[in-house]
Design a protein around this motif. Sequence first.
Motif, PDB file in Angstrom:
ATOM      1  N   HIS A 380      -2.036 -12.071 -20.986  1.00  0.00           N
ATOM      2  CA  HIS A 380      -2.831 -11.060 -20.318  1.00  0.00           C
ATOM      3  C   HIS A 380      -2.360 -10.978 -18.872  1.00  0.00           C
ATOM      4  CE1 HIS A 380      -6.481 -11.106 -23.294  1.00  0.00           C
ATOM      5  NE2 HIS A 380      -5.333 -10.767 -23.857  1.00  0.00           N
ATOM      6  N   TYR A 381      -2.623  -9.858 -18.252  1.00  0.00           N
ATOM      7  CA  TYR A 381      -2.127  -9.627 -16.898  1.00  0.00           C
ATOM      8  C   TYR A 381      -3.277  -9.198 -15.994  1.00  0.00           C
ATOM      9  CZ  TYR A 381       2.450  -9.698 -19.155  1.00  0.00           C
ATOM     10  OH  TYR A 381       3.551 -10.068 -19.871  1.00  0.00           O
ATOM     11  N   ALA A 397       0.962 -12.887 -14.809  1.00  0.00           N
ATOM     12  CA  ALA A 397       0.893 -13.204 -16.235  1.00  0.00           C
ATOM     13  C   ALA A 397       0.025 -14.444 -16.440  1.00  0.00           C
ATOM     14  CB  ALA A 397       2.290 -13.451 -16.789  1.00  0.00           C
ATOM     15  N   LEU A 398      -0.953 -14.338 -17.317  1.00  0.00           N
ATOM     16  CA  LEU A 398      -1.878 -15.438 -17.611  1.00  0.00           C
ATOM     17  C   LEU A 398      -1.895 -15.656 -19.123  1.00  0.00           C
ATOM     18  CD1 LEU A 398      -4.694 -14.264 -15.199  1.00  0.00           C
ATOM     19  CD2 LEU A 398      -3.133 -16.167 -14.828  1.00  0.00           C
ATOM     20  N   ARG A 433       9.800 -15.728 -21.036  1.00  0.00           N
ATOM     21  CA  ARG A 433      10.457 -14.774 -21.943  1.00  0.00           C
ATOM     22  C   ARG A 433       9.537 -13.603 -22.272  1.00  0.00           C
ATOM     23  NH1 ARG A 433      15.142 -16.616 -24.226  1.00  0.00           N
ATOM     24  NH2 ARG A 433      15.610 -18.851 -23.977  1.00  0.00           N
ATOM     25  N   ARG A 434       8.258 -13.893 -22.597  1.00  0.00           N
ATOM     26  CA  ARG A 434       7.343 -12.814 -22.971  1.00  0.00           C
ATOM     27  C   ARG A 434       7.050 -11.917 -21.773  1.00  0.00           C
ATOM     28  NH1 ARG A 434       4.082 -12.237 -27.268  1.00  0.00           N
ATOM     29  NH2 ARG A 434       5.930 -13.130 -28.257  1.00  0.00           N
ATOM     30  N   ALA A 435       6.863 -12.521 -20.588  1.00  0.00           N
ATOM     31  CA  ALA A 435       6.564 -11.713 -19.398  1.00  0.00           C
ATOM     32  C   ALA A 435       7.732 -10.794 -19.050  1.00  0.00           C
ATOM     33  CB  ALA A 435       6.233 -12.628 -18.213  1.00  0.00           C
ATOM     34  N   LEU A 436       8.958 -11.310 -19.135  1.00  0.00           N
ATOM     35  CA  LEU A 436      10.118 -10.470 -18.827  1.00  0.00           C
ATOM     36  C   LEU A 436      10.301  -9.372 -19.880  1.00  0.00           C
ATOM     37  CD1 LEU A 436      12.617 -13.242 -17.641  1.00  0.00           C
ATOM     38  CD2 LEU A 436      11.475 -11.523 -16.230  1.00  0.00           C
ATOM     39  N   SER A 452       4.332 -11.964 -11.839  1.00  0.00           N
ATOM     40  CA  SER A 452       4.220 -13.350 -11.372  1.00  0.00           C
ATOM     41  C   SER A 452       3.954 -14.259 -12.568  1.00  0.00           C
ATOM     42  CB  SER A 452       3.077 -13.491 -10.362  1.00  0.00           C
ATOM     43  OG  SER A 452       3.291 -12.687  -9.231  1.00  0.00           O
ATOM     44  N   VAL A 453       4.630 -15.402 -12.593  1.00  0.00           N
ATOM     45  CA  VAL A 453       4.454 -16.401 -13.650  1.00  0.00           C
ATOM     46  C   VAL A 453       4.178 -17.750 -12.993  1.00  0.00           C
ATOM     47  CG1 VAL A 453       5.561 -17.642 -15.556  1.00  0.00           C
ATOM     48  CG2 VAL A 453       5.937 -15.180 -15.274  1.00  0.00           C
TER      49      VAL A 453
END
Length: 616
Positions: A380-381, A397-398, A433-436, A452-453
């Motif tokens: 989730h973001y 990114a959470l 990987r998922r955020a990108l 942001s991660v």
Amino acid sequence: MVHGTTEDAARWGRDQGRAQAAVIAEMTVAPALGGGDLSQGLTAEQRERLQHSTDLAIYNDSVLRLRVRDFAGRVVFSDDGTTAGGVSITDPAFVSASAGQTEASLLSAPELPGGQVIRVLQPIMASATGQSVGVLELYLPYAQIAARLHQQMTQTYWRLGGGLGVLYLVLALISWSTTRSLRRYAQRQAHEALHDALTGLPNRAAFHERAREAVAQPGEPGAIVLVDLDRFKEVNDTLGHHAGDELLGVVAGRLRDGLRPADTLARLGGDEFALILPRSDAGTVRRLLDELSAALAHEVVLDGVPLSIEASFGVALYPEHGRDVEELLRRADAAMYHGKRGASDIVVYAGEEMAAHSTQWLVVQAELRHALARDELVLHYQPKVDLRSGEVASVEALVRWQHPQRGLLPPSEFLPAAEQSGLIEPLTAWVLRRALADQAHWTSTGRCWSVSVNVSARNLEKPGFAEFVAGLVAEYGTSPGQLLLEVTETALAADARRAAQTVVDLSSRGIGISVDDFGTGFTGMSQLLGLPIAEVKIDRTFVADVLDSPQSQAIVRAVIALAHGLGSRVTAEGVETADVAYWLRRAGCDEAQGYLYSRPVPWLEIPMYEITGAAS
């Protein structure tokens, strides 16, 4: 004179037999058995280990016969493979050995050189529990002792010819020397059997013995404490085992110096220590452990690398939490691992639910491994809003876990388990990987948000992390400036030198660094000097009461001014009202994040239009 010398030799032989049997039982037989139940017989592996570990002693004739017997008298192992013979189970010596006492006797054996043999019945103690699991029956040669006796007697006859006075003096000196040597040898063997070779502290067996004595004292409260060093494996892996051994010596010295004369410090193995604190209530124990924790925290330099020692303390009080040593150790262990999950570095056992929760944590770790393999995690973001324009500037990114039975789980339900088990590294890789990948999708729809991660101390301390992140950025075709890694103050302070180098390496590749939760950890602005920090996030604890607390207002203004002076933008966390957002904008804060704008949601649910109230 002849009779006395013979008796001395026999006593010497028995003492030597006891010492040799203790060493064989503890160093050879018990490790090979592994604490198994002898009444069930031996496994093939146990039998092979026993045969291998005893072959050398048999071959060198330091042992004539060796049998391992259970309490029913059955021979479960012998050096020659026979299962018959041996001492009767009704023999008082066997009964005594079954009860935990070592029995040594000098027996007649005409067929052997010297005509006699030393028989020793030694209880076998399980290494893990300290409990007796069987009886070791040993037959040791007496020939050398008999030869020495013969030599002494020959000298005696010659000296009788020279005068009884000289003879008596010489024999007295020989007797004194022999007795002292035997005593020293026995003391040395007993000490080595009950003490740790590296630190000189009592070992696990000695600790159990002393703990039983302390707990058995009527009417005296006390505590059993387990101490486990944090991130000790990283010292071994990074600096080598010699540095790890040196660190253990430092820890042992600091703990020993901080204890009272009546207290006991032992090393149970690895980086685990144990304390016995007699005549101490909960308050006394807490104060003492606070002092020990502070003493451990003093910096130590190993191979030129400054380290801060951190440890977790688990406390079980007696008689409040029980009087059985094993039960107290289990409860202290549950408390210690509760502390390792972030509650506190010193935790007192608080009931069966704590032990149950420790077990549940192991279940979570196992399930999380499967969750990564089955792709059960989701991102989730939460948007970061520009306080001037009211537009979404970036998103954080959470991670969430879509558990098949428990539903959608927040990070607090599984991230601590990932940190403790080492799963944080594959978990961080999955999030990156998922955020990108998601960023590539929203960029294709015209949403030019950076992402942001969050990363942990373990990530920053892992060699090659910067290269790994740069490789992922290249793989997904993302501009490095569109990725921001958020690190907490605690992560920066854990190993400041390694973390700083990783931050520099990431920044040199164009990847931004954000300091999360600023003001709640151990990092000051002085530690940020020289680091390429792109963003400083003001913790929500200062933002929540910024309208009413002059102290919070001063802190927020100071952070904004100092961060801007370092060339960093400032983001406020936990913004929930428009009045707080307005105050932050007037104070010069760049961005805000909180429920005023949006809760964490899938990226498709983040609005593209200007968020109302952000700049009003």
